[in-house]
Design a protein around this motif. Structure first.
Motif, PDB file in Angstrom:
ATOM      1  N   ARG A 256       0.836  -1.212   0.000  1.00  0.00           N
ATOM      2  CA  ARG A 256       0.000   0.000   0.000  1.00  0.00           C
ATOM      3  C   ARG A 256       0.863   1.251   0.000  1.00  0.00           C
ATOM      4  NH1 ARG A 256      -3.663   1.374   4.394  1.00  0.00           N
ATOM      5  NH2 ARG A 256      -2.191   0.277   5.727  1.00  0.00           N
ATOM      6  N   ASP A 257       2.031   1.156   0.624  1.00  0.00           N
ATOM      7  CA  ASP A 257       2.985   2.271   0.657  1.00  0.00           C
ATOM      8  C   ASP A 257       3.961   2.183  -0.515  1.00  0.00           C
ATOM      9  OD1 ASP A 257       1.873   3.153   3.074  1.00  0.00           O
ATOM     10  OD2 ASP A 257       3.159   1.802   4.218  1.00  0.00           O
ATOM     11  N   ARG A 258       3.618   1.352  -1.495  1.00  0.00           N
ATOM     12  CA  ARG A 258       4.422   1.173  -2.715  1.00  0.00           C
ATOM     13  C   ARG A 258       5.810   0.645  -2.363  1.00  0.00           C
ATOM     14  NH1 ARG A 258       2.014   3.074  -6.903  1.00  0.00           N
ATOM     15  NH2 ARG A 258       3.911   3.299  -8.140  1.00  0.00           N
ATOM     16  N   LYS A 259       5.833  -0.405  -1.514  1.00  0.00           N
ATOM     17  CA  LYS A 259       7.102  -0.992  -1.114  1.00  0.00           C
ATOM     18  C   LYS A 259       7.044  -2.518  -1.182  1.00  0.00           C
ATOM     19  CE  LYS A 259       8.366   2.640   2.214  1.00  0.00           C
ATOM     20  NZ  LYS A 259       8.657   2.943   3.639  1.00  0.00           N
ATOM     21  N   PHE A 260       8.160  -3.127  -1.587  1.00  0.00           N
ATOM     22  CA  PHE A 260       8.377  -4.547  -1.396  1.00  0.00           C
ATOM     23  C   PHE A 260       9.202  -4.682  -0.119  1.00  0.00           C
ATOM     24  CE2 PHE A 260       8.425  -4.120  -6.105  1.00  0.00           C
ATOM     25  CZ  PHE A 260       7.375  -4.961  -6.431  1.00  0.00           C
ATOM     26  N   VAL A 261       8.720  -5.424   0.855  1.00  0.00           N
ATOM     27  CA  VAL A 261       9.466  -5.626   2.094  1.00  0.00           C
ATOM     28  C   VAL A 261       9.709  -7.121   2.265  1.00  0.00           C
ATOM     29  CG1 VAL A 261       9.496  -5.340   4.591  1.00  0.00           C
ATOM     30  CG2 VAL A 261       8.496  -3.569   3.155  1.00  0.00           C
ATOM     31  N   PHE A 262      10.986  -7.515   2.359  1.00  0.00           N
ATOM     32  CA  PHE A 262      11.341  -8.925   2.499  1.00  0.00           C
ATOM     33  C   PHE A 262      12.150  -9.129   3.771  1.00  0.00           C
ATOM     34  CE2 PHE A 262      11.072  -8.056  -2.076  1.00  0.00           C
ATOM     35  CZ  PHE A 262      10.088  -8.965  -2.440  1.00  0.00           C
ATOM     36  N   LYS A 263      11.819 -10.176   4.513  1.00  0.00           N
ATOM     37  CA  LYS A 263      12.529 -10.516   5.740  1.00  0.00           C
ATOM     38  C   LYS A 263      12.966 -11.971   5.649  1.00  0.00           C
ATOM     39  CE  LYS A 263      12.003 -10.679  10.774  1.00  0.00           C
ATOM     40  NZ  LYS A 263      11.054 -10.478  11.905  1.00  0.00           N
ATOM     41  N   ASP A 264      14.256 -12.162   5.438  1.00  0.00           N
ATOM     42  CA  ASP A 264      14.806 -13.509   5.314  1.00  0.00           C
ATOM     43  C   ASP A 264      14.067 -14.288   4.223  1.00  0.00           C
ATOM     44  OD1 ASP A 264      16.672 -15.454   6.038  1.00  0.00           O
ATOM     45  OD2 ASP A 264      15.243 -16.475   7.343  1.00  0.00           O
ATOM     46  N   ALA A 265      13.817 -13.638   3.092  1.00  0.00           N
ATOM     47  CA  ALA A 265      13.094 -14.270   1.995  1.00  0.00           C
ATOM     48  C   ALA A 265      14.065 -14.931   1.023  1.00  0.00           C
ATOM     49  CB  ALA A 265      12.255 -13.231   1.252  1.00  0.00           C
ATOM     50  N   GLU A 266      13.620 -16.030   0.412  1.00  0.00           N
ATOM     51  CA  GLU A 266      14.431 -16.687  -0.607  1.00  0.00           C
ATOM     52  C   GLU A 266      14.443 -15.847  -1.876  1.00  0.00           C
ATOM     53  OE1 GLU A 266      12.775 -20.583  -1.067  1.00  0.00           O
ATOM     54  OE2 GLU A 266      14.057 -21.420   0.501  1.00  0.00           O
ATOM     55  N   LEU A 267      15.558 -15.912  -2.605  1.00  0.00           N
ATOM     56  CA  LEU A 267      15.696 -15.130  -3.829  1.00  0.00           C
ATOM     57  C   LEU A 267      14.603 -15.471  -4.833  1.00  0.00           C
ATOM     58  CD1 LEU A 267      17.309 -13.126  -5.541  1.00  0.00           C
ATOM     59  CD2 LEU A 267      18.733 -15.043  -6.321  1.00  0.00           C
ATOM     60  N   LYS A 268      14.182 -16.733  -4.893  1.00  0.00           N
ATOM     61  CA  LYS A 268      13.146 -17.118  -5.855  1.00  0.00           C
ATOM     62  C   LYS A 268      11.807 -16.433  -5.543  1.00  0.00           C
ATOM     63  CE  LYS A 268      12.247 -21.494  -3.423  1.00  0.00           C
ATOM     64  NZ  LYS A 268      12.302 -22.977  -3.545  1.00  0.00           N
ATOM     65  N   THR A 269      11.566 -16.170  -4.246  1.00  0.00           N
ATOM     66  CA  THR A 269      10.349 -15.443  -3.878  1.00  0.00           C
ATOM     67  C   THR A 269      10.439 -13.991  -4.309  1.00  0.00           C
ATOM     68  OG1 THR A 269       9.993 -16.876  -1.964  1.00  0.00           O
ATOM     69  CG2 THR A 269       8.890 -14.727  -1.945  1.00  0.00           C
ATOM     70  N   ILE A 270      11.598 -13.380  -4.099  1.00  0.00           N
ATOM     71  CA  ILE A 270      11.806 -11.989  -4.519  1.00  0.00           C
ATOM     72  C   ILE A 270      11.679 -11.867  -6.020  1.00  0.00           C
ATOM     73  CG2 ILE A 270      13.488 -10.104  -4.577  1.00  0.00           C
ATOM     74  CD1 ILE A 270      14.649 -11.281  -1.961  1.00  0.00           C
ATOM     75  N   ILE A 271      12.273 -12.809  -6.743  1.00  0.00           N
ATOM     76  CA  ILE A 271      12.206 -12.799  -8.201  1.00  0.00           C
ATOM     77  C   ILE A 271      10.770 -12.880  -8.688  1.00  0.00           C
ATOM     78  CG2 ILE A 271      12.655 -14.265 -10.216  1.00  0.00           C
ATOM     79  CD1 ILE A 271      15.439 -14.758  -9.087  1.00  0.00           C
ATOM     80  N   TYR A 272       9.952 -13.710  -8.018  1.00  0.00           N
ATOM     81  CA  TYR A 272       8.548 -13.840  -8.409  1.00  0.00           C
ATOM     82  C   TYR A 272       7.837 -12.486  -8.366  1.00  0.00           C
ATOM     83  CZ  TYR A 272       3.582 -14.896  -7.980  1.00  0.00           C
ATOM     84  OH  TYR A 272       2.224 -14.909  -8.156  1.00  0.00           O
ATOM     85  N   HIS A 273       8.059 -11.739  -7.293  1.00  0.00           N
ATOM     86  CA  HIS A 273       7.410 -10.431  -7.152  1.00  0.00           C
ATOM     87  C   HIS A 273       7.965  -9.416  -8.159  1.00  0.00           C
ATOM     88  CE1 HIS A 273       4.989 -11.195  -3.554  1.00  0.00           C
ATOM     89  NE2 HIS A 273       5.997 -11.940  -3.119  1.00  0.00           N
ATOM     90  N   LEU A 274       9.256  -9.426  -8.381  1.00  0.00           N
ATOM     91  CA  LEU A 274       9.856  -8.475  -9.325  1.00  0.00           C
ATOM     92  C   LEU A 274       9.408  -8.773 -10.757  1.00  0.00           C
ATOM     93  CD1 LEU A 274      13.506  -8.175  -7.924  1.00  0.00           C
ATOM     94  CD2 LEU A 274      11.567  -6.642  -7.539  1.00  0.00           C
ATOM     95  N   GLU A 275       9.310 -10.035 -11.100  1.00  0.00           N
ATOM     96  CA  GLU A 275       8.847 -10.394 -12.448  1.00  0.00           C
ATOM     97  C   GLU A 275       7.411  -9.927 -12.667  1.00  0.00           C
ATOM     98  OE1 GLU A 275      11.295 -14.318 -13.978  1.00  0.00           O
ATOM     99  OE2 GLU A 275       9.494 -14.639 -12.752  1.00  0.00           O
TER     100      GLU A 275
END
Length: 329
Positions: A256-275
Motif C-alpha cells: 500500500r505504501d508502494r514498497k516490497f518488504v522482504f525478511k529472510d526471503a528466498e531469492l526465488k520469492t523476490i524474483i517472483y514479485h519483481l517479475e
C-alpha cells in the motif's frame, strides 16, 4: 451540450477555474434535472476526498486516456447510460492517485437497471479509491474489483481478482463481503488484506483490525473460520482447508505504501514479485541460487536496477540485463 463539454464544465467547476460563462452553462445543466444534480454531488464528494489540488487539465488528460478503452468495451450502451458511465469515470479519475494510473470505471448492464462497476489497477501500479459506502480500497498491481455501486441487498458484495486492502466502513445491518474464486471474507467494519491472484495456487487474508469470517466458495454451508488481528489465513486448494498462523501484517500490506518488504526471503520469492511487477524474466545460473536468503526493502517507484544492485551488494550474486531478460550468476 454534448457529453464532452459537460465533462469539461464539471472539471472546470470543481477545480475553481471556470469562467463566468462556463459557470452559467454548468448551472443550467446541473439544474435541468435531479439526476444531473445527484451525479454532480457524487463526483464532488469524491473530488473533495482528493489528497492534493487537481486541475481540469489533469482530469481531461486522464479522461482522454480511458476514452478509447471505454468505447471499445461498451459501444452498445445507449447515450443516456454512456453519459452516466462518464460521470462515474470522472469521479474515480479525479482522485490524485488514480490520475497517473490509467484507471477506468467500467459498467455492465444487467437487465435494464442494475449496473456493475469495475476498478482496475494496471500492471506496475498501486491504486486507491473510496467506494460509495465510504469503504477505502487499495488495489495492488494487476488487480481488479467489481461491485454494484448501489450496494443493493442485505450485503455489500465486491468481487476481487488479485490483491486488495480494505478499510471497511461500519454498517452492522449490512456486512461487507469480499468474494474471490476460492474464498469469501465477511466483515462489518475492519481493516484487512486479501490476496487471490489467479496464477497463484493459494488464497490468503491478513487481518490488521477487527474480526473477519472466511468461507470456502465451493462449500458455502461449511462453518466459517474466524481470524483475529495479527493472524493470516491461507487456503490450500489441494487440501481444501484454511490454515491460521500469526503474521507480521506489515510484510503483507507494505505494498500500500508502494514498497516490497522482504525478511529472510528466498531469492526465488523476490524474483517472483519483481517479475510480476516489472514484467521482466529472470534466469538463474542454477536452482540452488534461488534459495539464497535476502532481507531488504524496495520502493515501487524505483527502477528495477536499484533492486538488483541491492541484491548484488548484500550477496555474492551478480546480474546482467539484456532487454527484459535478467541473468543472475
Amino acid at each position: 451540450m454534448d457529453d464532452q463539454h459537460i465533462e469539461f464544465l464539471i472539471t472546470r467547476k470543481l477545480s475553481g477555474e471556470a469562467t463566468p460563462k462556463e459557470l452559467a452553462q454548468f448551472e443550467a445543466w446541473v439544474c435541468s434535472s435531479e439526476q444531473n444534480r445527484k451525479s454532480f454531488e457524487q463526483i464532488r464528494r469524491i473530488w473533495q476526498n482528493s489528497k492534493r489540488p487537481i486541475s481540469s487539465h489533469d482530469v481531461q488528460r486522464a479522461l482522454s486516456n480511458v476514452k478509447t478503452t471505454i468505447h471499445k468495451k461498451e459501444e452498445h450502451i445507449p447515450k443516456k447510460r454512456l453519459m452516466r458511465r462518464w460521470m462515474q469515470a470522472a469521479a474515480v479519475i479525479a482522485m490524485p492517485l488514480l490520475l497517473a494510473l490509467g484507471w477506468y470505471l467500467g459498467t455492465q448492464s444487467i437487465g435494464s437497471e442494475k449496473l456493475y462497476s469495475e476498478l482496475i489497477a494496471p500492471e506496475g501500479q498501486v491504486a486507491e479509491s473510496i467506494l460509495a459506502d465510504g469503504t477505502h480500497v487499495w488495489l495492488n498491481a494487476g488487480s481488479s474489483l467489481r461491485y454494484d455501486p448501489s450496494f443493493q441487498g442485505d450485503q455489500r458484495n465486491v468481487e476481487l481478482i488479485g490483491e486488495g486492502y480494505f478499510k471497511v466502513s461500519k454498517n452492522p445491518k449490512k456486512p461487507f463481503v469480499v468474494k474471490t474464486s476460492k474464498l469469501q471474507v465477511k466483515v462489518l467494519g475492519t481493516s484487512f488484506n486479501v490476496r487471490a491472484y489467479p496464477d497463484e495456487n493459494h488464497t490468503e487474508a491478513v487481518l490488521e483490525e477487527g474480526v473477519i469470517e472466511m468461507y470456502l466458495t465451493d462449500y458455502p454451508n461449511q462453518a466459517p473460520v474466524k481470524i483475529k488481528p495479527g493472524e493470516q489465513a491461507i487456503y490450500n486448494p489441494e487440501q481444501k482447508n484454511i490454515q491460521i498462523q500469526e503474521a507480521d501484517t506489515y510484510f503483507h500490506t507494505a505494498w500500500r505504501d508502494r514498497k516490497f518488504v522482504f525478511k529472510d526471503a528466498e531469492l526465488k520469492t523476490i524474483i517472483y514479485h519483481l517479475e510480476r511487477f516489472y514484467k521482466v524474466r529472470f534466469h538463474l545460473k542454477d536452482e540452488a541460487m534461488g534459495e539464497t536468503r535476502f532481507r531488504g526493502t524496495f520502493e515501487y517507484d524505483q527502477n528495477i536496477l536499484n533492486a538488483l544492485e541491492a541484491i548484488e551488494q548484500t550477496t555474492s550474486i551478480h546480474f546482467r540485463v539484456e532487454g527484459r531478460d535478467i541473468w543472475m550468476e
